[in-house]
Design a protein around this motif. Structure first.
Motif, PDB file in Angstrom:
ATOM      1  N   GLY A   1       0.818  -1.198   0.000  1.00 31.81           N
ATOM      2  CA  GLY A   1       0.000   0.000   0.000  1.00 31.81           C
ATOM      3  C   GLY A   1       0.852   1.248   0.000  1.00 31.81           C
ATOM      4  N   ASP A   2       0.199   2.377   0.185  1.00 30.56           N
ATOM      5  CA  ASP A   2       0.864   3.675   0.165  1.00 30.56           C
ATOM      6  C   ASP A   2       0.189   4.568   1.193  1.00 30.56           C
ATOM      7  N   GLY A   3       0.951   4.999   2.198  1.00 32.56           N
ATOM      8  CA  GLY A   3       0.368   5.784   3.271  1.00 32.56           C
ATOM      9  C   GLY A   3       0.551   7.274   3.068  1.00 32.56           C
ATOM     10  N   GLU A   4      -0.463   8.055   3.489  1.00 31.66           N
ATOM     11  CA  GLU A   4      -0.359   9.503   3.414  1.00 31.66           C
ATOM     12  C   GLU A   4      -1.245  10.144   4.471  1.00 31.66           C
ATOM     13  N   LEU A   5      -0.937  11.391   4.774  1.00 30.85           N
ATOM     14  CA  LEU A   5      -1.695  12.180   5.718  1.00 30.85           C
ATOM     15  C   LEU A   5      -2.261  13.379   4.971  1.00 30.85           C
TER      16      LEU A   5
ATOM     17  N   HIS B   1       7.556   6.010   6.379  1.00 33.02           N
ATOM     18  CA  HIS B   1       7.678   4.556   6.524  1.00 33.02           C
ATOM     19  C   HIS B   1       6.382   4.031   7.109  1.00 33.02           C
ATOM     20  N   TYR B   2       6.030   2.833   6.767  1.00 32.61           N
ATOM     21  CA  TYR B   2       4.855   2.213   7.372  1.00 32.61           C
ATOM     22  C   TYR B   2       5.144   0.740   7.621  1.00 32.61           C
ATOM     23  N   SER B   3       4.422   0.187   8.547  1.00 39.38           N
ATOM     24  CA  SER B   3       4.500  -1.245   8.817  1.00 39.38           C
ATOM     25  C   SER B   3       3.102  -1.742   9.117  1.00 39.38           C
ATOM     26  N   ALA B   4       2.834  -2.966   8.750  1.00 37.98           N
ATOM     27  CA  ALA B   4       1.512  -3.554   8.954  1.00 37.98           C
ATOM     28  C   ALA B   4       1.671  -4.947   9.538  1.00 37.98           C
ATOM     29  N   TRP B   5       0.784  -5.282  10.453  1.00 45.27           N
ATOM     30  CA  TRP B   5       0.807  -6.613  11.042  1.00 45.27           C
ATOM     31  C   TRP B   5      -0.587  -6.979  11.520  1.00 45.27           C
TER      32      TRP B   5
ATOM     33  N   ARG C   1       4.497   6.584   9.680  1.00 49.18           N
ATOM     34  CA  ARG C   1       5.384   7.565  10.295  1.00 49.18           C
ATOM     35  C   ARG C   1       5.503   8.785   9.377  1.00 49.18           C
ATOM     36  N   PHE C   2       5.463   9.979  10.002  1.00 52.73           N
ATOM     37  CA  PHE C   2       5.532  11.221   9.240  1.00 52.73           C
ATOM     38  C   PHE C   2       6.590  12.145   9.826  1.00 52.73           C
ATOM     39  N   ASP C   3       7.268  12.863   8.945  1.00 51.18           N
ATOM     40  CA  ASP C   3       8.293  13.813   9.351  1.00 51.18           C
ATOM     41  C   ASP C   3       7.641  14.965  10.101  1.00 51.18           C
ATOM     42  N   ARG C   4       8.062  15.148  11.332  1.00 54.32           N
ATOM     43  CA  ARG C   4       7.463  16.190  12.170  1.00 54.32           C
ATOM     44  C   ARG C   4       7.660  17.581  11.574  1.00 54.32           C
ATOM     45  N   GLU C   5       8.766  17.793  10.895  1.00 54.11           N
ATOM     46  CA  GLU C   5       9.058  19.105  10.334  1.00 54.11           C
ATOM     47  C   GLU C   5       8.102  19.482   9.207  1.00 54.11           C
ATOM     48  N   LEU C   6       7.442  18.493   8.621  1.00 55.35           N
ATOM     49  CA  LEU C   6       6.524  18.767   7.513  1.00 55.35           C
ATOM     50  C   LEU C   6       5.112  19.093   7.985  1.00 55.35           C
ATOM     51  N   LEU C   7       4.842  18.868   9.262  1.00 56.07           N
ATOM     52  CA  LEU C   7       3.493  19.082   9.783  1.00 56.07           C
ATOM     53  C   LEU C   7       3.300  20.535  10.214  1.00 56.07           C
ATOM     54  N   PRO C   8       2.137  21.117   9.897  1.00 56.56           N
ATOM     55  CA  PRO C   8       1.850  22.452  10.417  1.00 56.56           C
ATOM     56  C   PRO C   8       1.542  22.378  11.906  1.00 56.56           C
ATOM     57  N   ASP C   9       1.442  23.527  12.533  1.00 56.34           N
ATOM     58  CA  ASP C   9       1.055  23.581  13.946  1.00 56.34           C
ATOM     59  C   ASP C   9      -0.342  22.979  14.079  1.00 56.34           C
ATOM     60  N   PHE C  10      -0.510  22.046  15.034  1.00 60.84           N
ATOM     61  CA  PHE C  10      -1.810  21.391  15.184  1.00 60.84           C
ATOM     62  C   PHE C  10      -2.917  22.381  15.513  1.00 60.84           C
ATOM     63  N   ALA C  11      -2.570  23.532  16.078  1.00 69.18           N
ATOM     64  CA  ALA C  11      -3.579  24.535  16.407  1.00 69.18           C
ATOM     65  C   ALA C  11      -4.229  25.109  15.153  1.00 69.18           C
ATOM     66  N   ASP C  12      -3.549  24.954  14.001  1.00 67.81           N
ATOM     67  CA  ASP C  12      -4.091  25.476  12.740  1.00 67.81           C
ATOM     68  C   ASP C  12      -4.849  24.423  11.940  1.00 67.81           C
ATOM     69  N   ILE C  13      -4.800  23.176  12.393  1.00 65.60           N
ATOM     70  CA  ILE C  13      -5.431  22.092  11.631  1.00 65.60           C
ATOM     71  C   ILE C  13      -6.905  21.974  12.014  1.00 65.60           C
TER      72      ILE C  13
END
Length: 339
Positions: free
Chosen positions: A248-252, A273-277, A288-300
């Protein structure tokens, strides 16, 4: 009041025309969620058995019903079968050449079957539900009283307002306000609820639980968010039925307070990266997502975690949640206490 109540119950218990019920199945597209069991015409005494036979060979979890009434006992039996299956009911009909349900009619005994739906809608938000007083009929008083008790018990069992049985309105068509007020139509909450914070190891996690029932191709029951010492942000999708796929292919997908056109996300972030079990009863996919790519959660304002797989592998897994201020604060707190 009571004499009228008993009189109408006597009429509503009449079996109506003897013609049989037409029960079939249809899919408006090549997808499980587009499939419906179709009930059309008078509800006859053999309708429950016919319904079970069609269900055994059909897909989907929706019942499309268009009927002027019929046998009340059979209608109640249908309603109980529908409720036990967890199916939705929709007042509507199939129309040749149309690729969606069209508005229909559900009258008198039909309403009992319709009430069996775990969710109850009108096709295209339109259609007609009839349930009102009628002229007195002959019959034994004791039996009419027993019917009244049975009807009241059933309506309560289905989560509707038994005041429907006392409705004094010469116009049999229920208004939209009456449909909602008597809980004849019912639109349950769908999607995922607010996050709940829980301690885990040396840190905290936040968990959102699904409000509606998962389906064969939409199995995610919980969304969990947390971070680890690496600083990356993790999302865990928990799926019922032991589902897991490594293909598969994971995204946020992230919606922020910035205006945007249509339904497109403001940001689409691919998983590092992703893992499934699979467990004994559940499947898990960790993204898993790069924290630096995420906006401030207060704006989401909303986010959706997706793990796209083919339907032959169980279908795409996804969880979308609208964020309240408390959700935003909880997500931010997870970044301060990694597990």
């Amino acid at each position: 009041m009571h004499l009228r109540f008993f009189a109408v119950l006597g009429l509503l218990w009449s079996t109506g025309p003897a013609s049989g019920t037409d029960i079939s199945s249809t899919c408006f597209a090549n997808a499980w969620e587009s499939c419906h069991i179709v009930i059309d015409g008078t509800i006859s005494a053999d309708a429950p058995a016919l319904f079970k036979a069609v269900v055994a060979q059909s897909d989907g979890n929706k019942v499309l019903i268009n009927s002027n009434g019929g046998d009340v006992k059979a209608a109640m039996a249908l309603g109980r079968i529908i409720r036990a299956l967890g199916y939705q009911t929709i007042v509507g009909r199939v129309q040749a050449g149309r690729y969606e349900a069209q508005p229909g009619v559900c009258a008198y005994a039909c309403v009992y079957a319709f009430l069996g739906g775990s969710a109850r809608y009108l096709a295209e938000g339109q259609g007609q539900i009839n349930f009102a007083w009628a002229d007195p009929v002959q019959g034994q008083g004791g039996q009419v009283i027993a019917n009244a008790v049975t009807a009241t018990t059933y309506v309560l069992e289905m989560g509707a307002d038994p005041g429907l049985l006392l409705r004094e309105n010469e116009a049999p068509v229920l208004t939209g306000q009456e449909m909602v007020g008597y809980r004849v139509t019912y639109h349950p909450e769908v999607g995922f609820g607010p996050f709940v914070m829980e301690p885990y190891r040396d840190g905290i996690i936040v968990v959102s639980e699904r409000l509606d029932e998962p389906s064969p191709y939409d199995r995610v029951s919980h969304l969990t968010a947390y971070c680890r010492s690496s600083g990356d942000v993790y999302f865990l999708l928990t799926s019922i039925g032991g589902f897991a796929s490594e293909d598969g292919d994971g995204e946020l997908l992230i919606w922020t307070k910035t205006p945007h056109e249509g339904r497109d996300a403001d940001a689409r972030i691919k998983s590092n990266h992703y893992s499934a079990w699979a467990g004994a009863e559940n499947g898990f996919t960790e993204l898993r997502f790069d924290r630096e790519l995420l906006p401030d959660f207060a704006d989401i304002t909303a986010l959706e975690v997706r793990f796209d797989t083919a339907r032959v592998s169980g279908g795409p897994q996804s969880a979308r949640i609208e964020l309240r201020a408390m959700d935003q604060r909880m997500l931010s707190a997870t970044l301060l206490s990694c597990i």
